[in-house]
Design an enzyme around this catalytic site. Structure first.
Site, PDB file in Angstrom:
ATOM      1  N   CYS A 110       0.826  -1.227   0.000  1.00  0.00           N
ATOM      2  CA  CYS A 110       0.000   0.000   0.000  1.00  0.00           C
ATOM      3  C   CYS A 110       0.852   1.265   0.000  1.00  0.00           C
ATOM      4  O   CYS A 110       0.384   2.335  -0.405  1.00  0.00           O
ATOM      5  CB  CYS A 110      -0.934   0.014   1.198  1.00  0.00           C
ATOM      6  SG  CYS A 110      -1.945  -1.459   1.299  1.00  0.00           S
TER       7      CYS A 110
ATOM      8  N   HIS B   6      -4.032   6.824   1.529  1.00  0.00           N
ATOM      9  CA  HIS B   6      -4.260   5.491   0.977  1.00  0.00           C
ATOM     10  C   HIS B   6      -5.671   5.052   1.359  1.00  0.00           C
ATOM     11  O   HIS B   6      -6.099   5.217   2.500  1.00  0.00           O
ATOM     12  CB  HIS B   6      -3.217   4.522   1.543  1.00  0.00           C
ATOM     13  CG  HIS B   6      -3.603   3.085   1.331  1.00  0.00           C
ATOM     14  ND1 HIS B   6      -3.940   2.597   0.086  1.00  0.00           N
ATOM     15  CD2 HIS B   6      -3.740   2.039   2.206  1.00  0.00           C
ATOM     16  CE1 HIS B   6      -4.253   1.319   0.203  1.00  0.00           C
ATOM     17  NE2 HIS B   6      -4.144   0.959   1.469  1.00  0.00           N
TER      18      HIS B   6
ATOM     19  N   ASN C 270     -10.088  -1.295  -1.585  1.00  0.00           N
ATOM     20  CA  ASN C 270      -8.656  -1.048  -1.367  1.00  0.00           C
ATOM     21  C   ASN C 270      -7.880  -1.568  -2.580  1.00  0.00           C
ATOM     22  O   ASN C 270      -7.834  -2.772  -2.817  1.00  0.00           O
ATOM     23  CB  ASN C 270      -8.225  -1.771  -0.089  1.00  0.00           C
ATOM     24  CG  ASN C 270      -6.763  -1.543   0.262  1.00  0.00           C
ATOM     25  OD1 ASN C 270      -5.985  -1.059  -0.554  1.00  0.00           O
ATOM     26  ND2 ASN C 270      -6.391  -1.906   1.469  1.00  0.00           N
TER      27      ASN C 270
END
Ligand code: ACO
Length: 331
Positions: free
Chosen positions: A113, A258, A288
């Protein structure tokens, strides 16, 4: 020394939309549980023929068109992904080939990430020192093929989506604009709290029916720890970036975090005392998308007119490793 500016951004997600109700048909979950815990309503998953490289290729074409550049104008590719198309080589060279290029370097970044902000830090150093002038920075992921889509894997499977976001970066002589600083962090003590164990060469043999039966190739996450560390460390990384530049929370026009989980984003915003209009979130649409989430969010924020020249943008990320990072950018 020049600074690094964002020349153009672009993103691409697969056409196939998967709703929470679609997931509830294949595992024991519900729209209510997913929305309440994560804020996610839909995500995009690839169909046959689509890959991380093909998503990145489509996102790159859009960014090149916005920048009025050709692929041949690029002089370096940095490809950030934790879901590569192949064990080796990395996605970078496949994208280079798809773009019809043969003579520029292709670097692969494996920071999950945090990949995009880690990649930005590398690109920024190269651009400032003059090593490369037109860097294509890519975050692209295909999670859907690697998830456990049964009730056993529901804690992870409902969170992730596929997609690609890119930025074309280059030097600007305007010393007031561009990437002001990047800040990278890691703590490997938590590596196994969010990981995919294999196939990997720590195992001998590196893959076996027994290991596959144990699900060693599927993501494993200690969700509560991830939540706790992410919501604490992302605000810390933002403070580090502000401090380094003598700036304060009020100076932030937009925080692009993020997109891990809407609850984490809300905790980060609360921890930093940011107003709602200072924080960008689009996780409800895409889930995500790991290294792709920040460039996708940036491109959407620009498209929605949330950013103008001279605005201060903060990026912050957190992910497997654990790794976390931030960047301060004067747009
Ligand atoms: N649907 C329905 N029930 C579920 C699901 C699901 N998809 N997943 C887990 N459950 C159940 C569990 O089995 C458990 O049932 P039990 O009480 O009968 O044992 C119950 O829900 C509660 O489980 P918890 O794991 O305690 O749920 P929690 O409230 O902690 O929420 C979650 C889980 C959403 C994963 C949370 O821990 C979280 O948000 N963590 C952060 C994870 C994250 O955002 N990761 C993103 C990847 S990392 C990154 O990008 C930073």
């Amino acid at each position: 020394m020049p600074r690094t500016e964002f020349i153009a951004t672009g993103f691409h997600v697969p056409a196939r939309v998967v709703t929470n109700d679609d997931l509830a048909r294949i595992m024991d979950t519900s729209d209510e549980w997913i929305v309440q815990r994560s804020g996610i309503k839909t995500r995009h998953w690839v169909s046959e023929g689509e890959t991380g490289v093909s998503l990145a290729f489509d996102a790159t074409r859009k960014a090149l068109a916005k920048a009025d550049l050709q692929a041949s104008d690029l002089d370096c590719i940095i490809f950030c992904t934790c879901t590569p198309d192949h064990f080796e080589p990395g996605n970078g060279v496949f994208l280079q080939c798809a773009l019809g290029l043969t003579d520029i370097p292709a670097v692969d970044v494996r920071n999950q990430c945090s990949g995009f902000v880690y990649g930005l830090s590398i690109a920024d150093a190269w651009i400032r020192t003059g090593q490369y002038k037109r860097v294509l920075l890519v975050g692209a992921e295909v999670h859907s093929r690697g998830l456990d889509k049964t009730t056993r894997g529901r804690d992870v499977a409902v969170l992730f989506g596929d997609g690609a976001g890119v930025a074309i970066l280059g030097p600007t002589e305007d010393s007031r604009r561009g990437v002001l600083s990047t800040h990278l962090f890691a703590d490997g003590r938590h590596a196994e709290k969010l990981w995919v164990d294999g196939p990997g060469l720590a195992h001998d043999p590196f893959v076996s029916h027994e290991l596959l039966d144990q699900g060693f190739h599927l993501p494993h996450m200690e969700g509560r720890d991830v939540f706790k560390f992410a919501s604490t460390l992302m605000p810390q990384s933002v403070h580090a970036a502000l401090r380094a530049n003598g700036l304060s929370i009020e100076d932030i026009k937009l925080l692009v975090p993020h997109q891990a989980n809407l609850r984490i984003i809300e905790m980060v915003a609360k921890g930093l005392c940011l107003r709602e209009d200072q924080v960008f979130a689009n996780i409800h649409k895409y889930g995500n998308t790991t290294a792709a989430s920040i460039p996708i969010a940036l491109d959407e924020a620009l498209d929605q007119g949330r950013l103008a020249r001279g605005d201060l943008v903060l990026l912050t990320s957190f992910g497997s490793g654990f790794t976390w990072a931030s960047a301060a950018i004067r747009w």
